[in-house]
Design an enzyme around this catalytic site. Structure first.
Site, PDB file in Angstrom:
ATOM      1  N   ARG A 157       9.814  25.518  16.074  1.00  0.00           N
ATOM      2  CA  ARG A 157       9.676  25.602  17.661  1.00  0.00           C
ATOM      3  C   ARG A 157      11.136  25.561  18.094  1.00  0.00           C
ATOM      4  O   ARG A 157      11.475  26.005  19.272  1.00  0.00           O
ATOM      5  CB  ARG A 157       8.717  24.465  18.245  1.00  0.00           C
ATOM      6  CG  ARG A 157       7.370  24.692  18.061  1.00  0.00           C
ATOM      7  CD  ARG A 157       6.529  23.687  18.399  1.00  0.00           C
ATOM      8  NE  ARG A 157       6.880  23.004  19.750  1.00  0.00           N
ATOM      9  CZ  ARG A 157       6.146  23.415  20.766  1.00  0.00           C
ATOM     10  NH1 ARG A 157       5.301  24.400  20.750  1.00  0.00           N
ATOM     11  NH2 ARG A 157       6.473  23.137  22.126  1.00  0.00           N
ATOM     12  N   ARG A 161      20.286  29.463  16.434  1.00  0.00           N
ATOM     13  CA  ARG A 161      21.394  30.429  17.089  1.00  0.00           C
ATOM     14  C   ARG A 161      22.576  30.552  16.655  1.00  0.00           C
ATOM     15  O   ARG A 161      23.096  29.597  16.029  1.00  0.00           O
ATOM     16  CB  ARG A 161      21.289  30.290  18.663  1.00  0.00           C
ATOM     17  CG  ARG A 161      20.140  30.173  19.314  1.00  0.00           C
ATOM     18  CD  ARG A 161      20.072  30.690  20.700  1.00  0.00           C
ATOM     19  NE  ARG A 161      19.034  30.512  21.555  1.00  0.00           N
ATOM     20  CZ  ARG A 161      18.618  29.533  22.183  1.00  0.00           C
ATOM     21  NH1 ARG A 161      19.611  28.382  22.697  1.00  0.00           N
ATOM     22  NH2 ARG A 161      17.377  29.334  22.673  1.00  0.00           N
ATOM     23  N   ARG A 232      -2.073  13.224  17.211  1.00  0.00           N
ATOM     24  CA  ARG A 232      -0.939  12.300  17.329  1.00  0.00           C
ATOM     25  C   ARG A 232      -0.855  11.959  18.883  1.00  0.00           C
ATOM     26  O   ARG A 232      -1.071  12.991  19.555  1.00  0.00           O
ATOM     27  CB  ARG A 232       0.306  13.117  16.953  1.00  0.00           C
ATOM     28  CG  ARG A 232       1.460  12.308  16.691  1.00  0.00           C
ATOM     29  CD  ARG A 232       1.472  11.515  15.544  1.00  0.00           C
ATOM     30  NE  ARG A 232       2.743  10.578  15.434  1.00  0.00           N
ATOM     31  CZ  ARG A 232       2.728   9.256  15.076  1.00  0.00           C
ATOM     32  NH1 ARG A 232       1.680   8.637  14.537  1.00  0.00           N
ATOM     33  NH2 ARG A 232       3.741   8.583  14.977  1.00  0.00           N
ATOM     34  N   ARG A 263      12.646  10.294  22.897  1.00  0.00           N
ATOM     35  CA  ARG A 263      13.301  10.782  23.727  1.00  0.00           C
ATOM     36  C   ARG A 263      13.207  10.012  24.989  1.00  0.00           C
ATOM     37  O   ARG A 263      12.203   9.381  25.467  1.00  0.00           O
ATOM     38  CB  ARG A 263      12.886  12.336  24.077  1.00  0.00           C
ATOM     39  CG  ARG A 263      11.448  12.431  24.109  1.00  0.00           C
ATOM     40  CD  ARG A 263      11.431  14.077  24.038  1.00  0.00           C
ATOM     41  NE  ARG A 263       9.801  14.431  23.807  1.00  0.00           N
ATOM     42  CZ  ARG A 263       9.151  15.556  23.609  1.00  0.00           C
ATOM     43  NH1 ARG A 263      10.184  16.753  23.849  1.00  0.00           N
ATOM     44  NH2 ARG A 263       8.093  15.828  23.658  1.00  0.00           N
ATOM     45  N   GLU A 288       9.977   7.906  25.639  1.00  0.00           N
ATOM     46  CA  GLU A 288       8.562   8.314  24.839  1.00  0.00           C
ATOM     47  C   GLU A 288       8.615   7.753  23.506  1.00  0.00           C
ATOM     48  O   GLU A 288       9.749   7.939  22.757  1.00  0.00           O
ATOM     49  CB  GLU A 288       8.659   9.859  25.019  1.00  0.00           C
ATOM     50  CG  GLU A 288       7.393  10.486  24.099  1.00  0.00           C
ATOM     51  CD  GLU A 288       7.612  11.961  24.380  1.00  0.00           C
ATOM     52  OE1 GLU A 288       8.013  12.667  25.598  1.00  0.00           O
ATOM     53  OE2 GLU A 288       7.303  12.712  23.207  1.00  0.00           O
ATOM     54  N   TYR A 336      -1.634  23.602  19.333  1.00  0.00           N
ATOM     55  CA  TYR A 336      -0.487  23.231  19.784  1.00  0.00           C
ATOM     56  C   TYR A 336      -0.125  24.179  20.875  1.00  0.00           C
ATOM     57  O   TYR A 336       0.811  24.711  20.842  1.00  0.00           O
ATOM     58  CB  TYR A 336       0.527  22.806  18.827  1.00  0.00           C
ATOM     59  CG  TYR A 336       1.878  22.044  19.053  1.00  0.00           C
ATOM     60  CD1 TYR A 336       2.213  21.956  20.241  1.00  0.00           C
ATOM     61  CD2 TYR A 336       2.522  21.737  18.052  1.00  0.00           C
ATOM     62  CE1 TYR A 336       3.334  21.235  20.700  1.00  0.00           C
ATOM     63  CE2 TYR A 336       3.837  21.187  18.391  1.00  0.00           C
ATOM     64  CZ  TYR A 336       4.268  20.781  19.446  1.00  0.00           C
ATOM     65  OH  TYR A 336       5.411  20.100  19.602  1.00  0.00           O
ATOM     66  N   ASP A 338       1.682  25.772  24.290  1.00  0.00           N
ATOM     67  CA  ASP A 338       2.319  25.758  25.200  1.00  0.00           C
ATOM     68  C   ASP A 338       1.716  26.129  26.676  1.00  0.00           C
ATOM     69  O   ASP A 338       0.714  26.710  26.393  1.00  0.00           O
ATOM     70  CB  ASP A 338       3.733  26.425  25.192  1.00  0.00           C
ATOM     71  CG  ASP A 338       4.854  26.056  24.124  1.00  0.00           C
ATOM     72  OD1 ASP A 338       4.597  24.692  23.931  1.00  0.00           O
ATOM     73  OD2 ASP A 338       5.741  26.900  23.650  1.00  0.00           O
TER      74      ASP A 338
HETATM   75  N1  UDP Z   1      12.327  18.170  16.543  1.00  0.00           N
HETATM   76  C1  UDP Z   1      13.270  17.468  15.931  1.00  0.00           C
HETATM   77  N2  UDP Z   1      14.299  16.999  16.570  1.00  0.00           N
HETATM   78  C2  UDP Z   1      14.515  17.144  18.019  1.00  0.00           C
HETATM   79  C3  UDP Z   1      13.606  17.962  18.491  1.00  0.00           C
HETATM   80  C4  UDP Z   1      12.449  18.407  17.764  1.00  0.00           C
HETATM   81  O1  UDP Z   1      13.204  17.094  14.702  1.00  0.00           O
HETATM   82  O2  UDP Z   1      15.754  16.805  18.398  1.00  0.00           O
HETATM   83  C5  UDP Z   1      11.262  18.515  15.764  1.00  0.00           C
HETATM   84  C6  UDP Z   1      10.053  17.641  15.747  1.00  0.00           C
HETATM   85  O3  UDP Z   1       9.315  17.885  14.537  1.00  0.00           O
HETATM   86  C7  UDP Z   1       9.206  18.216  16.894  1.00  0.00           C
HETATM   87  C8  UDP Z   1       9.379  19.790  16.472  1.00  0.00           C
HETATM   88  O4  UDP Z   1      10.610  19.865  16.157  1.00  0.00           O
HETATM   89  O5  UDP Z   1       7.688  17.735  16.648  1.00  0.00           O
HETATM   90  C9  UDP Z   1       8.888  20.717  18.023  1.00  0.00           C
HETATM   91  O6  UDP Z   1       9.941  20.019  18.889  1.00  0.00           O
HETATM   92  P1  UDP Z   1       9.704  20.577  20.540  1.00  0.00           P
HETATM   93  O7  UDP Z   1      10.661  20.055  21.228  1.00  0.00           O
HETATM   94  O8  UDP Z   1       8.960  21.874  20.534  1.00  0.00           O
HETATM   95  O9  UDP Z   1       8.562  19.290  20.820  1.00  0.00           O
HETATM   96  P2  UDP Z   1       7.567  19.221  22.160  1.00  0.00           P
HETATM   97  O10 UDP Z   1       8.430  19.138  23.202  1.00  0.00           O
HETATM   98  O11 UDP Z   1       6.395  20.161  22.068  1.00  0.00           O
HETATM   99  O12 UDP Z   1       6.885  17.675  21.649  1.00  0.00           O
END
Ligand code: UDP
Length: 351
Positions: A157, A161, A232, A263, A288, A336, A338
């Site tokens: 996800r 780049r 989860r 985060r 979080e 999952y 969006d």
């Molecule tokens: N992920 C990670 N480090 C980061 C951001 C994301 O390892 O800094 C991994 C982590 O496994 C996460 C997945 O990428 O569950 C998807 O991230 P996304 O930001 O899409 O998560 P969401 O915002 O849907 O919780």
């Protein structure tokens, strides 16, 4: 109440989109939700002291490359032009995600050009170092297990780049509803053909003979007869601080394993156009924390593995046998999604 010819059970993005389509097709729709308010996990609250819009279930940024979705949603809200950027705080330093030239050059102290990055990253020492710094710890905390044992699609996800683009999403169309997410739901449901009843859970067999569009947990619909689908969960700690700006941006990720949260959200940054809120000498942050889930807890992310997906399929097969029942949404489909994907799915349903 007027006679109804459709029921939407679950007033999240999927349900409210369906309700609107049904009403515009001339149906009388009853929208019910077990919660006291509509909006599902997109629901926000406005902090009465600061006027800051708090995303009660964690940050939600609307983004899509689907023109049909983008055209539909803008009938119900304007967007503020916000473009999502995410910092990752690793080892005392801030890096812009996603994995691109900004992050890679800062991390390795290089000045790689776009044409050099791919061969640089083919060196396993480099890719492993990046993965260990930004993904291993975060993913282990988020999912409660090592990254090797989660669905690789989840990590994909996050874009990779070979340029300096630091937008978190690849989608050109994105933003936050100018007057907030709650107003989006109010506008979607504001139609003479729609009646809304909150605090009303749906049980199989309610409303006989009426078509029901259900987006609650699919295992709950069948009283968990084959077992519970695993999720989860998340736990949030919200704090109001007497400073103008805590972290200078809306989201900072904490991939290091020794930090217990994944985060920190700072909500005022989602509305940079709101000069009055931005200037306030107060801000709201939300830490979080990933959490295990048990029945009764808030489900956030489906845990997708062979066993859980087979169980979800079993429930879906049961649901397909029931006439006049359509299942959808994150909880109904155990996916999952969006927000734009939930809306796209709702726009495709034959009503
Ligand atoms: N992920 C990670 N480090 C980061 C951001 C994301 O390892 O800094 C991994 C982590 O496994 C996460 C997945 O990428 O569950 C998807 O991230 P996304 O930001 O899409 O998560 P969401 O915002 O849907 O919780």
């Amino acid at each position: 109440m007027q006679e109804i010819n459709a029921v939407v059970a679950g007033a999240g993005i999927w349900g409210c989109t369906i309700a609107r389509r049904l009403a515009e097709a001339g149906r009388k729709v009853l929208v019910i939700d077990s919660r006291p308010v509509v909006g599902g996990n997109v629901r926000c609250e406005i902090d009465p002291e600061t006027g800051i819009e708090i995303h009660s279930y964690g940050s939600h940024i609307f983004h899509t490359h689907d023109d049909q979705v983008w055209n539909f949603i803008r009938r119900f809200t304007e967007f503020n032009g916000y473009q999502h950027k995410v910092l990752a705080h690793h080892n005392g330093k801030n890096y812009f995600l996603p994995l691109g030239l900004t992050l890679i050059n800062k991390f390795f102290g290089t000045e790689l050009s776009p044409s050099e990055v791919s061969s640089f990253m083919k060196d396993e020492r480099h890719s492993t170092a990046l993965f260990d710094a930004f993904f291993r710890g975060y993913t282990s905390k988020q999912w409660g297990k090592p990254p090797e044992s989660i669905d690789p699609g989840i990590i994909r996800r996050v874009p990779v780049r070979e340029n300096y683009d630091i937008n978190y999403f690849n989608d050109y169309n994105q933003g936050i509803p100018l007057r907030g997410y709650n107003s989006l739901f109010e506008n979607l449901l504001d139609h003479p053909g729609i009646t809304v009843e909150c605090n009303r859970p749906y049980k199989l067999g309610d409303f006989p003979g009426v078509k029901v569009f259900y987006s609650g947990p699919i295992d709950r619909l069948f009283d968990y007869r084959y077992g519970e689908l695993p999720w989860r969960s998340l736990r949030f700690e919200t704090e109001r601080l007497n400073i103008t700006d805590y972290q200078g941006t809306s989201v900072v990720n904490y991939p290091d394993i020794d930090v217990p949260y994944t985060r920190i959200h700072e909500f005022k940054h989602y509305h940079p156009e709101d000069k009055a809120v931005m200037a306030k000498t107060q801000t709201i942050i939300m830490r979080e924390y990933p959490a295990n889930w048990k029945k009764g807890d808030e489900p956030y992310y489906p845990i997708s593995n062979e066993q859980s997906l087979a169980l979800a399929d079993k429930y879906k097969e049961e649901a397909a046998k029931i006439p006049n029942l359509v299942i959808g949404g994150r909880l109904g489909e155990y996916k999952y999604f969006d927000m734009d994907q939930a809306m796209a799915a709702a726009l495709k349903i034959v009503i």
